[in-house]
Design a protein around this motif. Structure first.
Motif, PDB file in Angstrom:
ATOM      1  N   ALA A  47      20.992  44.360  58.909  1.00  0.00           N
ATOM      2  CA  ALA A  47      20.779  44.951  60.239  1.00  0.00           C
ATOM      3  C   ALA A  47      21.858  44.529  61.235  1.00  0.00           C
ATOM      4  O   ALA A  47      22.039  45.171  62.273  1.00  0.00           O
ATOM      5  CB  ALA A  47      19.403  44.547  60.765  1.00  0.00           C
ATOM      6  N   ALA A  48      22.606  43.473  60.919  1.00  0.00           N
ATOM      7  CA  ALA A  48      23.656  43.004  61.830  1.00  0.00           C
ATOM      8  C   ALA A  48      24.888  43.921  61.814  1.00  0.00           C
ATOM      9  O   ALA A  48      25.702  43.884  62.737  1.00  0.00           O
ATOM     10  CB  ALA A  48      24.076  41.584  61.448  1.00  0.00           C
ATOM     11  N   SER A  49      25.034  44.731  60.783  1.00  0.00           N
ATOM     12  CA  SER A  49      26.246  45.550  60.657  1.00  0.00           C
ATOM     13  C   SER A  49      26.315  46.612  61.744  1.00  0.00           C
ATOM     14  O   SER A  49      25.344  47.322  62.001  1.00  0.00           O
ATOM     15  CB  SER A  49      26.279  46.240  59.284  1.00  0.00           C
ATOM     16  N   ARG A  50      27.473  46.730  62.384  1.00  0.00           N
ATOM     17  CA  ARG A  50      27.653  47.732  63.441  1.00  0.00           C
ATOM     18  C   ARG A  50      28.816  48.680  63.171  1.00  0.00           C
ATOM     19  O   ARG A  50      28.853  49.786  63.700  1.00  0.00           O
ATOM     20  CB  ARG A  50      27.855  47.033  64.790  1.00  0.00           C
ATOM     21  N   SER A  51      29.806  48.236  62.399  1.00  0.00           N
ATOM     22  CA  SER A  51      30.886  49.149  62.020  1.00  0.00           C
ATOM     23  C   SER A  51      31.260  48.869  60.563  1.00  0.00           C
ATOM     24  O   SER A  51      30.911  47.816  60.013  1.00  0.00           O
ATOM     25  CB  SER A  51      32.098  49.020  62.947  1.00  0.00           C
ATOM     26  N   GLU A  52      31.976  49.838  59.957  1.00  0.00           N
ATOM     27  CA  GLU A  52      32.143  49.755  58.501  1.00  0.00           C
ATOM     28  C   GLU A  52      33.439  50.443  58.078  1.00  0.00           C
ATOM     29  O   GLU A  52      33.853  51.438  58.691  1.00  0.00           O
ATOM     30  CB  GLU A  52      30.939  50.439  57.843  1.00  0.00           C
ATOM     31  N   LEU A  53      34.053  49.902  57.038  1.00  0.00           N
ATOM     32  CA  LEU A  53      35.245  50.513  56.443  1.00  0.00           C
ATOM     33  C   LEU A  53      35.035  50.558  54.935  1.00  0.00           C
ATOM     34  O   LEU A  53      34.774  49.511  54.324  1.00  0.00           O
ATOM     35  CB  LEU A  53      36.486  49.677  56.775  1.00  0.00           C
ATOM     36  N   VAL A  54      35.123  51.744  54.344  1.00  0.00           N
ATOM     37  CA  VAL A  54      34.934  51.878  52.894  1.00  0.00           C
ATOM     38  C   VAL A  54      36.157  52.575  52.306  1.00  0.00           C
ATOM     39  O   VAL A  54      36.494  53.695  52.713  1.00  0.00           O
ATOM     40  CB  VAL A  54      33.651  52.656  52.545  1.00  0.00           C
ATOM     41  N   VAL A  55      36.800  51.905  51.350  1.00  0.00           N
ATOM     42  CA  VAL A  55      38.041  52.407  50.742  1.00  0.00           C
ATOM     43  C   VAL A  55      37.777  52.755  49.283  1.00  0.00           C
ATOM     44  O   VAL A  55      37.353  51.888  48.502  1.00  0.00           O
ATOM     45  CB  VAL A  55      39.151  51.324  50.822  1.00  0.00           C
ATOM     46  N   PRO A  56      38.016  54.015  48.890  1.00  0.00           N
ATOM     47  CA  PRO A  56      37.851  54.368  47.471  1.00  0.00           C
ATOM     48  C   PRO A  56      38.955  53.745  46.623  1.00  0.00           C
ATOM     49  O   PRO A  56      40.091  53.594  47.081  1.00  0.00           O
ATOM     50  CB  PRO A  56      37.962  55.900  47.457  1.00  0.00           C
ATOM     51  N   ILE A  57      38.604  53.401  45.406  1.00  0.00           N
ATOM     52  CA  ILE A  57      39.561  52.827  44.455  1.00  0.00           C
ATOM     53  C   ILE A  57      39.646  53.783  43.271  1.00  0.00           C
ATOM     54  O   ILE A  57      38.647  54.032  42.597  1.00  0.00           O
ATOM     55  CB  ILE A  57      39.101  51.434  43.994  1.00  0.00           C
ATOM     56  N   MET A  58      40.851  54.312  43.049  1.00  0.00           N
ATOM     57  CA  MET A  58      41.040  55.313  42.005  1.00  0.00           C
ATOM     58  C   MET A  58      41.725  54.678  40.787  1.00  0.00           C
ATOM     59  O   MET A  58      42.485  53.717  40.913  1.00  0.00           O
ATOM     60  CB  MET A  58      41.919  56.458  42.535  1.00  0.00           C
ATOM     61  N   HIS A  59      41.430  55.256  39.600  1.00  0.00           N
ATOM     62  CA  HIS A  59      42.079  54.805  38.371  1.00  0.00           C
ATOM     63  C   HIS A  59      42.253  56.012  37.467  1.00  0.00           C
ATOM     64  O   HIS A  59      41.268  56.693  37.154  1.00  0.00           O
ATOM     65  CB  HIS A  59      41.222  53.738  37.679  1.00  0.00           C
ATOM     66  N   ASP A  60      43.494  56.291  37.064  1.00  0.00           N
ATOM     67  CA  ASP A  60      43.791  57.452  36.210  1.00  0.00           C
ATOM     68  C   ASP A  60      43.211  58.734  36.798  1.00  0.00           C
ATOM     69  O   ASP A  60      42.622  59.550  36.071  1.00  0.00           O
ATOM     70  CB  ASP A  60      43.222  57.234  34.797  1.00  0.00           C
ATOM     71  N   GLY A  61      43.307  58.899  38.101  1.00  0.00           N
ATOM     72  CA  GLY A  61      42.846  60.126  38.749  1.00  0.00           C
ATOM     73  C   GLY A  61      41.344  60.226  38.929  1.00  0.00           C
ATOM     74  O   GLY A  61      40.840  61.241  39.394  1.00  0.00           O
ATOM     75  N   GLU A  62      40.617  59.170  38.552  1.00  0.00           N
ATOM     76  CA  GLU A  62      39.152  59.184  38.710  1.00  0.00           C
ATOM     77  C   GLU A  62      38.709  58.048  39.612  1.00  0.00           C
ATOM     78  O   GLU A  62      39.390  57.030  39.730  1.00  0.00           O
ATOM     79  CB  GLU A  62      38.469  59.003  37.346  1.00  0.00           C
ATOM     80  N   LEU A  63      37.530  58.236  40.219  1.00  0.00           N
ATOM     81  CA  LEU A  63      37.002  57.174  41.061  1.00  0.00           C
ATOM     82  C   LEU A  63      36.542  56.007  40.187  1.00  0.00           C
ATOM     83  O   LEU A  63      35.732  56.187  39.282  1.00  0.00           O
ATOM     84  CB  LEU A  63      35.818  57.696  41.885  1.00  0.00           C
TER      85      LEU A  63
END
Ligand code: SME
Length: 158
Positions: free
Chosen positions: A99-115
């Protein structure tokens, strides 16, 4: 403000094995200690079709699993684009693990063209993540990917 050029050199030195599990754990600890104002840092892995499974992390116990159609992590997995959310309360479908979270950053990680998975950073401060943070963390994830053998932990078909 973080010096991402320095952090990139430090992370390259720290990740001295090809094992993705070890490198992911080390990366979480490194980011937690080097980047300020974070309450959760961790990886979610695509180990099932259109579902993210909790991986190595630092912070409170977290939500698991996360389907692709839920949350900020799901949006990053679906779009394969970084999600930088200034106010998580304003993000439809945000999953509040801490509940403390107020902002967020999510970065996708790709491998061989797939998630392969995503890296999720949470902050208790609204608007914690700047464009500079986004570019810096994306660069750190490129270093993580290049340093690690990102084998699929089990069959993934989509
Ligand atoms: N808030 C995320 C869920 C993961 S936790 O933050 C650790 C989301 O909405 O996807």
């Amino acid at each position: 403000m973080s010096d991402y050029a320095l952090l990139a050199r430090q992370l390259e030195t720290l990740l001295d094995t090809r094992d993705w599990l070890t490198n992911a754990a080390q990366t979480c600890a490194f980011l937690t200690h080097e980047i300020g104002d974070l309450n959760w840092v961790g990886f979610y892995l695509q180990r099932q079709p259109r579902t993210l499974v909790l991986g190595p992390f630092q912070g409170l116990p977290a939500c698991n699993p996360i389907p692709f159609d839920k949350g900020v992590c799901g949006a990053a997995a679906t779009t394969r684009r970084t999600q930088r959310v200034a106010d998580v309360h304003a993000f439809p479908g945000h999953i509040a693990c801490d509940a403390a979270s107020r902002s967020e950053l999510v970065v996708p990680i790709m491998h061989d063209g797939e998630l392969w998975g995503v890296l999720d950073l949470d902050s208790p401060r609204p608007e914690r993540f700047s464009e500079d943070d986004q570019r810096g963390i994306e660069r750190l994830m490129e270093i993580f990917s290049a340093a690690s053998d990102l084998t699929k932990p089990c069959n993934v078909t989509g």
